[in-house]
Design an enzyme around this catalytic site. Structure first.
Site, PDB file in Angstrom:
ATOM      1  N   HIS A   1      24.785 -60.442  12.999  1.00  0.00           N
ATOM      2  CA  HIS A   1      26.122 -60.506  13.577  1.00  0.00           C
ATOM      3  C   HIS A   1      26.119 -59.155  14.349  1.00  0.00           C
ATOM      4  O   HIS A   1      26.859 -58.360  14.272  1.00  0.00           O
ATOM      5  CB  HIS A   1      27.044 -60.254  12.347  1.00  0.00           C
ATOM      6  CG  HIS A   1      28.177 -61.151  12.643  1.00  0.00           C
ATOM      7  ND1 HIS A   1      29.500 -60.743  11.950  1.00  0.00           N
ATOM      8  CD2 HIS A   1      28.505 -62.443  13.199  1.00  0.00           C
ATOM      9  CE1 HIS A   1      30.426 -61.647  12.706  1.00  0.00           C
ATOM     10  NE2 HIS A   1      29.731 -62.382  13.072  1.00  0.00           N
TER      11      HIS A   1
ATOM     12  N   HIS B   1      33.037 -54.021   4.767  1.00  0.00           N
ATOM     13  CA  HIS B   1      32.111 -54.840   5.201  1.00  0.00           C
ATOM     14  C   HIS B   1      31.478 -55.788   4.182  1.00  0.00           C
ATOM     15  O   HIS B   1      32.385 -56.561   3.783  1.00  0.00           O
ATOM     16  CB  HIS B   1      30.949 -53.683   5.513  1.00  0.00           C
ATOM     17  CG  HIS B   1      29.938 -54.047   6.414  1.00  0.00           C
ATOM     18  ND1 HIS B   1      29.984 -55.340   7.155  1.00  0.00           N
ATOM     19  CD2 HIS B   1      28.636 -53.556   6.801  1.00  0.00           C
ATOM     20  CE1 HIS B   1      28.576 -55.375   7.722  1.00  0.00           C
ATOM     21  NE2 HIS B   1      27.931 -54.336   7.686  1.00  0.00           N
TER      22      HIS B   1
ATOM     23  N   PHE C   1      39.766 -60.840   4.275  1.00  0.00           N
ATOM     24  CA  PHE C   1      40.658 -61.488   5.743  1.00  0.00           C
ATOM     25  C   PHE C   1      40.333 -60.440   6.677  1.00  0.00           C
ATOM     26  O   PHE C   1      40.284 -59.135   6.494  1.00  0.00           O
ATOM     27  CB  PHE C   1      42.222 -61.431   5.179  1.00  0.00           C
ATOM     28  CG  PHE C   1      42.609 -62.554   4.513  1.00  0.00           C
ATOM     29  CD1 PHE C   1      43.024 -63.986   5.213  1.00  0.00           C
ATOM     30  CD2 PHE C   1      42.407 -62.789   2.979  1.00  0.00           C
ATOM     31  CE1 PHE C   1      43.079 -65.068   4.355  1.00  0.00           C
ATOM     32  CE2 PHE C   1      42.574 -63.812   2.295  1.00  0.00           C
ATOM     33  CZ  PHE C   1      43.022 -65.022   2.870  1.00  0.00           C
TER      34      PHE C   1
ATOM     35  N   HIS D   1      39.231 -59.316  10.866  1.00  0.00           N
ATOM     36  CA  HIS D   1      37.988 -59.083  11.531  1.00  0.00           C
ATOM     37  C   HIS D   1      38.212 -58.280  12.699  1.00  0.00           C
ATOM     38  O   HIS D   1      39.037 -58.522  13.210  1.00  0.00           O
ATOM     39  CB  HIS D   1      37.108 -60.371  11.773  1.00  0.00           C
ATOM     40  CG  HIS D   1      35.678 -60.001  11.897  1.00  0.00           C
ATOM     41  ND1 HIS D   1      35.168 -59.611  13.164  1.00  0.00           N
ATOM     42  CD2 HIS D   1      34.535 -60.258  10.788  1.00  0.00           C
ATOM     43  CE1 HIS D   1      33.864 -59.721  12.993  1.00  0.00           C
ATOM     44  NE2 HIS D   1      33.610 -59.869  11.814  1.00  0.00           N
TER      45      HIS D   1
ATOM     46  N   ASP E   1      33.414 -63.746   4.050  1.00  0.00           N
ATOM     47  CA  ASP E   1      33.342 -63.291   2.829  1.00  0.00           C
ATOM     48  C   ASP E   1      34.439 -64.052   1.730  1.00  0.00           C
ATOM     49  O   ASP E   1      34.278 -64.149   0.869  1.00  0.00           O
ATOM     50  CB  ASP E   1      33.730 -61.875   2.875  1.00  0.00           C
ATOM     51  CG  ASP E   1      32.479 -61.034   3.405  1.00  0.00           C
ATOM     52  OD1 ASP E   1      31.165 -61.516   3.260  1.00  0.00           O
ATOM     53  OD2 ASP E   1      32.834 -60.266   4.358  1.00  0.00           O
TER      54      ASP E   1
ATOM     55  N   ARG F   1      23.016 -40.759  20.016  1.00  0.00           N
ATOM     56  CA  ARG F   1      23.555 -39.579  19.577  1.00  0.00           C
ATOM     57  C   ARG F   1      25.016 -39.584  20.573  1.00  0.00           C
ATOM     58  O   ARG F   1      24.864 -39.011  21.574  1.00  0.00           O
ATOM     59  CB  ARG F   1      22.723 -38.431  19.992  1.00  0.00           C
ATOM     60  CG  ARG F   1      22.949 -37.325  19.393  1.00  0.00           C
ATOM     61  CD  ARG F   1      24.442 -36.533  19.571  1.00  0.00           C
ATOM     62  NE  ARG F   1      24.493 -35.190  19.133  1.00  0.00           N
ATOM     63  CZ  ARG F   1      25.767 -34.623  18.873  1.00  0.00           C
ATOM     64  NH1 ARG F   1      26.775 -35.320  19.329  1.00  0.00           N
ATOM     65  NH2 ARG F   1      25.840 -33.573  18.631  1.00  0.00           N
TER      66      ARG F   1
HETATM   67  C1  COA Z   1      37.592 -56.337   8.748  1.00  0.00           C
HETATM   68  C2  COA Z   1      38.801 -55.064   8.907  1.00  0.00           C
HETATM   69  C3  COA Z   1      38.051 -53.863   8.291  1.00  0.00           C
HETATM   70  C4  COA Z   1      38.946 -55.036  10.322  1.00  0.00           C
HETATM   71  O1  COA Z   1      39.391 -53.811  10.568  1.00  0.00           O
HETATM   72  P1  COA Z   1      39.965 -53.449  12.020  1.00  0.00           P
HETATM   73  O2  COA Z   1      39.482 -54.094  13.176  1.00  0.00           O
HETATM   74  O3  COA Z   1      40.078 -51.825  12.044  1.00  0.00           O
HETATM   75  O4  COA Z   1      41.660 -53.958  11.887  1.00  0.00           O
HETATM   76  P2  COA Z   1      42.760 -53.139  11.499  1.00  0.00           P
HETATM   77  O5  COA Z   1      42.558 -52.349  10.194  1.00  0.00           O
HETATM   78  O6  COA Z   1      43.381 -52.211  12.669  1.00  0.00           O
HETATM   79  O7  COA Z   1      43.815 -54.289  11.517  1.00  0.00           O
HETATM   80  C5  COA Z   1      44.925 -54.671  12.438  1.00  0.00           C
HETATM   81  C6  COA Z   1      46.161 -54.875  11.604  1.00  0.00           C
HETATM   82  O8  COA Z   1      45.807 -55.989  10.744  1.00  0.00           O
HETATM   83  C7  COA Z   1      46.235 -55.658   9.380  1.00  0.00           C
HETATM   84  N1  COA Z   1      44.987 -56.130   8.621  1.00  0.00           N
HETATM   85  C8  COA Z   1      44.018 -56.534   9.035  1.00  0.00           C
HETATM   86  N2  COA Z   1      43.167 -56.857   7.980  1.00  0.00           N
HETATM   87  C9  COA Z   1      43.993 -56.979   6.954  1.00  0.00           C
HETATM   88  C10 COA Z   1      43.893 -57.419   5.647  1.00  0.00           C
HETATM   89  N3  COA Z   1      42.794 -58.024   5.360  1.00  0.00           N
HETATM   90  N4  COA Z   1      44.807 -57.462   4.982  1.00  0.00           N
HETATM   91  C11 COA Z   1      45.980 -57.108   5.252  1.00  0.00           C
HETATM   92  N5  COA Z   1      46.329 -56.490   6.551  1.00  0.00           N
HETATM   93  C12 COA Z   1      45.375 -56.651   7.350  1.00  0.00           C
HETATM   94  C13 COA Z   1      45.904 -54.086   9.283  1.00  0.00           C
HETATM   95  O9  COA Z   1      46.803 -53.592   8.361  1.00  0.00           O
HETATM   96  C14 COA Z   1      46.550 -53.805  10.714  1.00  0.00           C
HETATM   97  O10 COA Z   1      47.976 -53.832  10.625  1.00  0.00           O
HETATM   98  P3  COA Z   1      48.814 -52.782  11.461  1.00  0.00           P
HETATM   99  O11 COA Z   1      48.509 -52.859  12.835  1.00  0.00           O
HETATM  100  O12 COA Z   1      50.338 -53.017  11.001  1.00  0.00           O
HETATM  101  O13 COA Z   1      48.519 -51.246  10.787  1.00  0.00           O
HETATM  102  C15 COA Z   1      39.945 -55.202   8.339  1.00  0.00           C
HETATM  103  O14 COA Z   1      40.508 -56.563   8.810  1.00  0.00           O
HETATM  104  C16 COA Z   1      39.908 -55.277   6.772  1.00  0.00           C
HETATM  105  O15 COA Z   1      39.773 -54.491   6.030  1.00  0.00           O
HETATM  106  N6  COA Z   1      39.897 -56.367   6.003  1.00  0.00           N
HETATM  107  C17 COA Z   1      39.601 -56.659   4.620  1.00  0.00           C
HETATM  108  C18 COA Z   1      38.042 -56.383   4.149  1.00  0.00           C
HETATM  109  C19 COA Z   1      37.120 -57.410   4.643  1.00  0.00           C
HETATM  110  O16 COA Z   1      37.418 -58.672   4.501  1.00  0.00           O
HETATM  111  N7  COA Z   1      36.044 -57.001   5.256  1.00  0.00           N
HETATM  112  C20 COA Z   1      35.050 -57.967   5.753  1.00  0.00           C
HETATM  113  C21 COA Z   1      34.801 -58.018   7.263  1.00  0.00           C
HETATM  114  S1  COA Z   1      33.874 -59.426   7.752  1.00  0.00           S
END
Ligand code: COA
Length: 386
Positions: free
Chosen positions: A193, A228, A272, A274, A327, A371
């Site tokens: 990925h 992750h 949920f 990504h 996942d 870096r």
């Molecule tokens: C995958 C992940 C880390 C991506 O994070 P990111 O790109 O930084 O996205 P953000 O955390 O900025 O999310 C954007 C918005 O969606 C919301 N959101 C994203 N994933 C969410 C989730 N799983 N549940 C609830 N809200 C979620 C965030 O709270 C944020 O809302 P806001 O703008 O009101 O604060 C994040 O979606 C997550 O934590 N998911 C759950 C863990 C998971 O399934 N990881 C596996 C990834 S393959």
């Protein structure tokens, strides 16, 4: 004076790669689209594609599979370590991802190529790691279950493919064709990925000209986190929590109430969202469909789990417009197959080792130290004796 940083490096192009392209439009491994691979390839073929660089012909595939089979058994030092880790796993001071990380590190201590970063040595190490990681997982599980190791001298049954052998090593039972298919496809989906967190960690480590086992050890630590790879375990834990809280019936109002509380508590729903796929993860429906078919064979309890998951998905989509990632169905599919939850992320490692190793080799082949710089936000200059 530096400019402000992009939090989480979102959207930053951190390097080139020929291995994989991750876009909302398609997920592609070395030119092959993920649905095509899930429908027509086996994990061993995909592993060859990633590690060696091209789709194997029949002779290359036979040779590659034989090399993996020949390298499945673990050195006694690793087996001894796994026995020693049994009490730590029972106490909970270590989880299987931690034990796998240390097991890989010990393999590095014992590998005659460990300090050699040449392409030939790296490929040999990559194949050995791909072969041995499932054996670590399998032996660890039988130790947790208080059973004897399965085939410790050979690391399994030479007649079984990579996916089937992993299940065999964990249980002592030869899996049926449906379970083998689900696991094999999940290994294909998880294999690569681009610059995800663990792969990027492995590239940062290898860019210092550190060795493959060290880079993989670091990558395992990065994958463990629930944002992750740890999300497949966390997603299943969350579904079990919902089930405990709402009872055995998938009542939409109760599920909604549970989720509204989770939203109010600002909880992230595991499995949920990504960073790249804002409109859905290509891999999720593939694994959902396969897992659901196995659930239908296993009976109402497992179909009920998938129905719960589908309602959670629907509510998440309707209210937050956030889609499941791979996942989420993985948790449900592995649960349906009876795999213990703490082994979901180690199984992810058994697949992603191929992607990591391909990136480590690509980094070593065209290296420059990684870096970046930070934007300083600390105190202004001041005197120690001031
Ligand atoms: C995958 C992940 C880390 C991506 O994070 P990111 O790109 O930084 O996205 P953000 O955390 O900025 O999310 C954007 C918005 O969606 C919301 N959101 C994203 N994933 C969410 C989730 N799983 N549940 C609830 N809200 C979620 C965030 O709270 C944020 O809302 P806001 O703008 O009101 O604060 C994040 O979606 C997550 O934590 N998911 C759950 C863990 C998971 O399934 N990881 C596996 C990834 S393959």
């Amino acid at each position: 004076m530096t400019t402000a940083a992009t939090k989480g490096l979102e959207g930053i192009i951190a390097g080139d790669t020929q291995i994989c392209s991750v876009e909302q439009g398609a997920l592609i491994y070395r030119g092959y689209e993920i649905h095509d691979l899930a429908d027509h390839a086996t994990f061993e073929e995909v592993a060859h594609l990633l590690l060696v660089g091209h789709k194997p012909d029949a002779k290359e595939l036979r040779f590659f599979k034989d090399e993996l089979i020949a390298n499945r058994a673990l050195p006694t030092q690793v087996i001894d370590y796994l026995h020693g880790a049994g009490p730590m796993l029972k106490e909970g001071t270590a989880v299987p991802m931690d034990v796998l990380r240390t097991g890989v590190s010990i393999l590095g201590n014992l590998d005659k190529d460990s300090q050699d970063n040449s392409p030939g040595a790296n490929l040999r190490k990559a194949k050995r790691l791909t072969a041995k990681i499932p054996t670590i997982i399998g032996h660890m599980q039988t130790i947790i279950d208080g059973k004897g190791l399965i085939a410790p001298n050979t690391g399994g049954d030479a007649n079984l493919c990579h996916a089937a052998n992993l299940l065999y090593l964990m249980t002592g039972a030869k899996p049926n064709a449906e379970y083998t298919k689900v696991l094999d496809v999940s290994l294909i989906l998880y294999a690569e990925h681009d610059y995800n967190a663990s792969t990027f960690a492995s590239r940062v480590i290898s860019a210092t000209l550190s060795d493959m086992h060290g880079a993989v050890t670091g990558a395992i630590a990065a994958l463990k986190g629930p944002l992750h790879g740890g999300a497949n375990e966390a997603a299943m834990d969350m579904l079990s929590e919902i089930r405990r809280d709402i009872g055995p019936v998938n009542d939409r109002a109760k599920i909604e109430a549970w989720m509204h509380k989770a939203f109010a508590d600002k909880r992230k729903l595991m499995g949920f969202g990504h960073r790249v796929y804002k409109n859905g993860d290509h891999r999720a429906p593939i694994l959902h469909g396969l897992g659901r078919r196995v659930a239908e064979q296993r009976g109402p309890e497992f179909v009920g789990l998938f129905e719960l998951g589908e309602r959670v998905q629907q509510i998440m989509n309707d209210e937050k417009n956030i889609k499941p990632n791979v996942d989420f169905p993985c948790g449900m599919a592995y649960f349906t197959m009876g795999i213990p939850v703490p082994q979901y992320t180690p199984i992810f490692v058994a697949s992603r080792i191929t992607g990591w190793a391909a990136h480590i080799m690509e980094q070593h082949a065209n290296n420059r130290l990684i870096r970046p710089i930070a934007s300083y936000t600390g105190p202004a200059l001041r005197e120690w004796n001031g």
